[in-house]
Scaffold this motif. Structure first.
Motif, PDB file in Angstrom:
ATOM      1  N   MET A 114     -23.494 -26.061  -4.613  1.00 44.55           N
ATOM      2  CA  MET A 114     -22.838 -27.012  -5.499  1.00 44.55           C
ATOM      3  C   MET A 114     -21.343 -26.875  -5.325  1.00 44.55           C
ATOM      4  SD  MET A 114     -22.720 -27.102  -9.648  1.00 44.55           S
ATOM      5  CE  MET A 114     -21.714 -25.604  -9.600  1.00 44.55           C
ATOM      6  N   LYS A 115     -20.639 -28.019  -5.303  1.00 42.62           N
ATOM      7  CA  LYS A 115     -19.193 -28.012  -5.195  1.00 42.62           C
ATOM      8  C   LYS A 115     -18.616 -28.864  -6.305  1.00 42.62           C
ATOM      9  CE  LYS A 115     -19.914 -29.511  -1.058  1.00 42.62           C
ATOM     10  NZ  LYS A 115     -19.753 -30.102   0.259  1.00 42.62           N
ATOM     11  N   ASN A 116     -17.547 -28.369  -6.943  1.00 40.54           N
ATOM     12  CA  ASN A 116     -16.795 -29.147  -7.902  1.00 40.54           C
ATOM     13  C   ASN A 116     -15.505 -29.568  -7.230  1.00 40.54           C
ATOM     14  OD1 ASN A 116     -18.710 -28.681  -9.829  1.00 40.54           O
ATOM     15  ND2 ASN A 116     -17.696 -26.872 -10.657  1.00 40.54           N
ATOM     16  N   ARG A 117     -15.226 -30.863  -7.174  1.00 42.90           N
ATOM     17  CA  ARG A 117     -14.076 -31.335  -6.431  1.00 42.90           C
ATOM     18  C   ARG A 117     -13.192 -32.187  -7.322  1.00 42.90           C
ATOM     19  NH1 ARG A 117     -16.820 -33.471  -0.938  1.00 42.90           N
ATOM     20  NH2 ARG A 117     -17.005 -35.341  -2.170  1.00 42.90           N
ATOM     21  N   THR A 118     -11.906 -32.144  -7.048  1.00 43.44           N
ATOM     22  CA  THR A 118     -10.963 -32.956  -7.822  1.00 43.44           C
ATOM     23  C   THR A 118     -10.497 -34.165  -7.040  1.00 43.44           C
ATOM     24  OG1 THR A 118      -9.156 -31.550  -7.030  1.00 43.44           O
ATOM     25  CG2 THR A 118     -10.162 -30.972  -9.145  1.00 43.44           C
ATOM     26  N   GLY A 119     -10.726 -34.208  -5.761  1.00 45.22           N
ATOM     27  CA  GLY A 119     -10.375 -35.383  -4.972  1.00 45.22           C
ATOM     28  C   GLY A 119     -11.385 -35.530  -3.858  1.00 45.22           C
ATOM     29  N   ALA A 120     -11.865 -36.718  -3.610  1.00 43.06           N
ATOM     30  CA  ALA A 120     -12.915 -36.884  -2.612  1.00 43.06           C
ATOM     31  C   ALA A 120     -12.937 -38.319  -2.137  1.00 43.06           C
ATOM     32  CB  ALA A 120     -14.274 -36.499  -3.200  1.00 43.06           C
ATOM     33  N   PRO A 121     -13.406 -38.547  -0.911  1.00 45.70           N
ATOM     34  CA  PRO A 121     -13.580 -39.925  -0.428  1.00 45.70           C
ATOM     35  C   PRO A 121     -14.820 -40.538  -1.048  1.00 45.70           C
ATOM     36  CG  PRO A 121     -14.326 -38.369   1.207  1.00 45.70           C
ATOM     37  CD  PRO A 121     -13.732 -37.553   0.095  1.00 45.70           C
ATOM     38  N   ASN A 122     -15.196 -41.728  -0.599  1.00 45.89           N
ATOM     39  CA  ASN A 122     -16.413 -42.364  -1.097  1.00 45.89           C
ATOM     40  C   ASN A 122     -17.634 -41.521  -0.740  1.00 45.89           C
ATOM     41  OD1 ASN A 122     -14.793 -44.378  -1.979  1.00 45.89           O
ATOM     42  ND2 ASN A 122     -15.309 -45.829  -0.374  1.00 45.89           N
ATOM     43  N   HIS A 123     -18.681 -41.643  -1.576  1.00 47.52           N
ATOM     44  CA  HIS A 123     -19.869 -40.815  -1.412  1.00 47.52           C
ATOM     45  C   HIS A 123     -21.115 -41.681  -1.335  1.00 47.52           C
ATOM     46  CE1 HIS A 123     -17.090 -37.766  -3.019  1.00 47.52           C
ATOM     47  NE2 HIS A 123     -16.850 -38.641  -3.976  1.00 47.52           N
ATOM     48  N   GLU A 124     -22.123 -41.159  -0.651  1.00 45.69           N
ATOM     49  CA  GLU A 124     -23.436 -41.804  -0.621  1.00 45.69           C
ATOM     50  C   GLU A 124     -24.483 -40.740  -0.893  1.00 45.69           C
ATOM     51  OE1 GLU A 124     -26.143 -44.910   2.012  1.00 45.69           O
ATOM     52  OE2 GLU A 124     -24.020 -44.583   2.465  1.00 45.69           O
ATOM     53  N   VAL A 125     -25.251 -40.953  -1.968  1.00 44.24           N
ATOM     54  CA  VAL A 125     -26.273 -39.993  -2.379  1.00 44.24           C
ATOM     55  C   VAL A 125     -27.557 -40.751  -2.695  1.00 44.24           C
ATOM     56  CG1 VAL A 125     -24.586 -38.338  -3.273  1.00 44.24           C
ATOM     57  CG2 VAL A 125     -25.512 -40.104  -4.793  1.00 44.24           C
ATOM     58  N   GLU A 126     -28.580 -39.996  -3.061  1.00 43.68           N
ATOM     59  CA  GLU A 126     -29.838 -40.642  -3.445  1.00 43.68           C
ATOM     60  C   GLU A 126     -29.867 -40.955  -4.947  1.00 43.68           C
ATOM     61  OE1 GLU A 126     -33.234 -39.060  -0.462  1.00 43.68           O
ATOM     62  OE2 GLU A 126     -32.114 -37.453  -1.467  1.00 43.68           O
ATOM     63  N   ILE A 127     -29.379 -40.032  -5.761  1.00 40.37           N
ATOM     64  CA  ILE A 127     -29.341 -40.236  -7.209  1.00 40.37           C
ATOM     65  C   ILE A 127     -27.942 -39.901  -7.717  1.00 40.37           C
ATOM     66  CG2 ILE A 127     -30.273 -39.568  -9.457  1.00 40.37           C
ATOM     67  CD1 ILE A 127     -32.354 -40.931  -7.786  1.00 40.37           C
ATOM     68  N   VAL A 128     -27.370 -40.775  -8.523  1.00 37.68           N
ATOM     69  CA  VAL A 128     -26.134 -40.454  -9.228  1.00 37.68           C
ATOM     70  C   VAL A 128     -26.457 -40.340 -10.709  1.00 37.68           C
ATOM     71  CG1 VAL A 128     -25.421 -42.881  -9.447  1.00 37.68           C
ATOM     72  CG2 VAL A 128     -23.718 -41.058  -9.632  1.00 37.68           C
ATOM     73  N   ILE A 129     -25.977 -39.268 -11.317  1.00 34.88           N
ATOM     74  CA  ILE A 129     -26.201 -39.000 -12.739  1.00 34.88           C
ATOM     75  C   ILE A 129     -24.854 -39.058 -13.436  1.00 34.88           C
ATOM     76  CG2 ILE A 129     -26.962 -37.286 -14.438  1.00 34.88           C
ATOM     77  CD1 ILE A 129     -28.858 -36.180 -12.257  1.00 34.88           C
ATOM     78  N   VAL A 130     -24.752 -39.871 -14.470  1.00 34.30           N
ATOM     79  CA  VAL A 130     -23.517 -39.966 -15.239  1.00 34.30           C
ATOM     80  C   VAL A 130     -23.678 -39.112 -16.497  1.00 34.30           C
ATOM     81  CG1 VAL A 130     -21.891 -41.488 -16.412  1.00 34.30           C
ATOM     82  CG2 VAL A 130     -23.091 -42.288 -14.369  1.00 34.30           C
ATOM     83  N   GLY A 131     -22.915 -38.038 -16.584  1.00 34.20           N
ATOM     84  CA  GLY A 131     -22.976 -37.154 -17.737  1.00 34.20           C
ATOM     85  C   GLY A 131     -23.515 -35.779 -17.386  1.00 34.20           C
TER      86      GLY A 131
END
Length: 558
Positions: free
Chosen positions: A1-18
């Motif tokens: 797991m990585k916590n990032r403060t700046g990143a380019p666009n991402h592509e994942v299978e599931i995005v969880i808000v919260g």
């Protein structure tokens, strides 16, 4: 797991808000199943102030399923009683369930931030799970193939990112941006009164359990929590504000009603809460799903807000994992709302009722309550009703990802109910909880028989491709006899007789368990083949082919 403060666009299978308990639990399960997940959290870190204080056996079973139970248990107090008191101190309702049918104590005290921290640290086990803090969602678009989320960096205003995923799960609380952006109704009521919560370190009472005093002047709650923490909750009376009550002289006045020395306390914090009872109009909008407080919020009186959210996570996680990996039809996700919405409403109703018991709208109702409760306390069936917490609506799914025997048998059926979790013996001489034998999989559990005897090779292969565990249960003494089961079937011993007793209540000897431990189907060896085909159809899987060939398979729903 990585916590990032700046990143380019991402592509994942599931995005969880919260990144609350529901989102973190979902992320842990999905990470365990190899799903690529991104969690987006508006805050710069996990919430560190205490919120929920009650965790039940079903939630602990969910945490067990994601492999974090040993890290969570040190932050809990099991077998936590709840006692309702009259203004004179008489106990008129005593809730102290001692059952452990699901493997854990039914009522437990805990401090939520400590458990949330365990759930968050658990994500470090998975390289495909990523958490972005300090990100607020400011736009959502979805199409036939997925969802695109526009995210703004809270620490760098004006900097935006986009995340594309196959599905989005909104776990962003009662004021959910996702739910509001979809214009999904959130119906219900807001309680007319507020409550102030006061958390104190170095517990000045150190009396165990939870007490709810139905004082008509000012009702209050006194709760013992782990690590010598005490919580008091007081009703806020008309005209009072948080600022006023938080002033030292007013805080002292509040605490003087419950403590002999209100000056000698170490205050952690105080906070005013409004109790809401609301339910989302729907839990799914195409590729977006609502879970936890984003889908339902309820008063705290039965401690079910947190636990209802955990039930959402347990129900939804395995379905998402199968769908995104192409092992089940996307229509399986429709069963999430079918199964969870009605039960969430039942828990809301129970919580509202408990609030009325504690603080009746009219004083004469409190007097009537005290008199009736005094009489009923001497009626043994009524007393057991409270002691064993039988009033709590247990999840019972009438439709969804399950199949019933046809024709439906007379009497009760276990389909749609959670399966028990006793301790069992293994052939290697170990004793363990049943779920630790199964893993996070489907399971065919057969009493006395080989669960594969009634299945053909294609059916067995289909279930094995879904990760199914096949289990034969025998009395523990029989584990010493030579095995006569097929290769790959696990034998376990029923040392306590609880599995034998469970199967003896129903006309079935094989139970098909879902990954969330609910009974999806029951059968006998002569009917398990037919039941298997029907269940694979419900999942959108054809026997011998665990990957659906098309997305528009119609589910056969019980």
């Amino acid at each position: 797991m990585k916590n990032r403060t700046g990143a380019p666009n991402h592509e994942v299978e599931i995005v969880i808000v919260g990144a609350g308990p529901v989102g973190l639990t979902l992320a842990n399960y999905l990470g365990m199943r190899g799903v690529k997940v991104m969690v987006i959290e508006k805050l710069d870190q996990l919430i560190d102030y205490p919120r929920a204080i009650g965790i039940d056996d079903e939630s602990l079973r969910t945490i067990q399923a994601i492999g974090l139970i040993d890290d969570v248990l040190p932050h809990t107090t099991p077998y936590h009683s709840m006692r309702f008191l009259t203004p004179k101190g008489r106990c008129f309702a005593d809730i102290q369930p001692m059952t452990d049918e699901f493997g854990w104590s039914r009522r437990n005290a805990f401090i939520q931030p400590q458990v949330d921290a365990v759930l968050h640290s658990g994500l470090s086990r998975y390289s495909d799970v990523e958490v972005l803090f300090s990100r607020s969602v400011n736009g959502i678009e979805q199409d036939e193939d997925g969802v695109v989320v526009s995210v703004e960096n809270e620490q760098k205003p004006g900097e935006t990112e986009s995340v594309r995923a196959k599905y989005l799960v909104a776990c962003d609380g009662g004021n959910s941006y996702v739910r509001r952006s979809l214009d999904i109704g959130f119906y219900g009521k807001t309680a007319p009164n507020q409550w102030i919560v006061v958390d104190i370190a170095k517990d000045p009472l150190a009396i165990p359990n939870v007490y709810l005093c139905a004082d008509p002047v000012r009702p209050y709650v006194s709760a013992a929590l782990p690590h010598a923490t005490r919580r008091f909750e007081f009703m806020v009376m008309p005209g009072e504000t948080q600022e006023q009550l938080s002033q030292p002289e007013n805080m002292k006045r509040l605490l003087s009603s419950v403590l002999p020395n209100p000056d000698n306390v170490e205050l952690i914090r105080s906070r005013v809460y409004t109790h809401n009872a609301r339910l989302a109009e729907r839990f799914r909008d195409k590729r977006i799903l609502l879970a936890g407080d984003a889908a339902h919020i309820m008063p705290v009186w039965q401690g079910q807000g947190y636990n209802s959210g955990m039930r959402d996570a347990s129900n939804l996680a395995w379905k998402l994992a199968l769908v995104v990996k192409g092992k089940a039809s996307p229509h399986l996700l429709d069963t999430y709302e079918d199964e969870r919405r009605d039960h969430a409403k039942a828990m809301i109703d129970l919580s509202v009722m408990a609030g009325h018991v504690l603080a009746p709208p009219r004083r004469w109702q409190g007097t009537l309550r005290d008199g009736i409760s005094w009489l009923l306390n001497y009626v043994p069936p009524v007393k057991r009703y409270f002691l064993e917490m039988r009033f709590k609506p247990m999840p019972k799914y009438e439709r969804g990802a399950q199949v019933e025997v046809s024709p439906k048998p007379k009497g009760p059926t276990p389909v749609g109910k959670m399966f028990i979790q006793p301790r069992v013996d293994t052939e290697h001489g170990e004793e363990m909880l049943l779920d630790d034998v199964i893993g996070c999989n489907f399971a065919f559990i057969a009493w006395g028989a080989d669960p594969t005897w009634g299945l053909n090779e294609e059916q067995v292969r289909s279930w094995r491709e879904l990760g199914t565990t096949f289990i034969q249960v025998v009395p523990s003494f029989q584990l010493k006899a030579p095995s006569d089961v097929s290769d790959g079937v696990i034998r376990i011993g029923d040392s306590q007789g609880r599995l034998k007793e469970w199967f003896g209540r129903f006309p079935a000897s094989i139970a098909v368990l879902r990954p969330d431990r609910f009974v999806g189907a029951v059968a006998i060896p002569q009917t398990i083949g037919e039941v298997s085909d029907r269940y694979l159809s419900v999942l959108g899987v054809e026997a011998g082919d665990a990957i659906p060939s098309r997305e528009n398979i119609n589910l056969e729903v019980a």
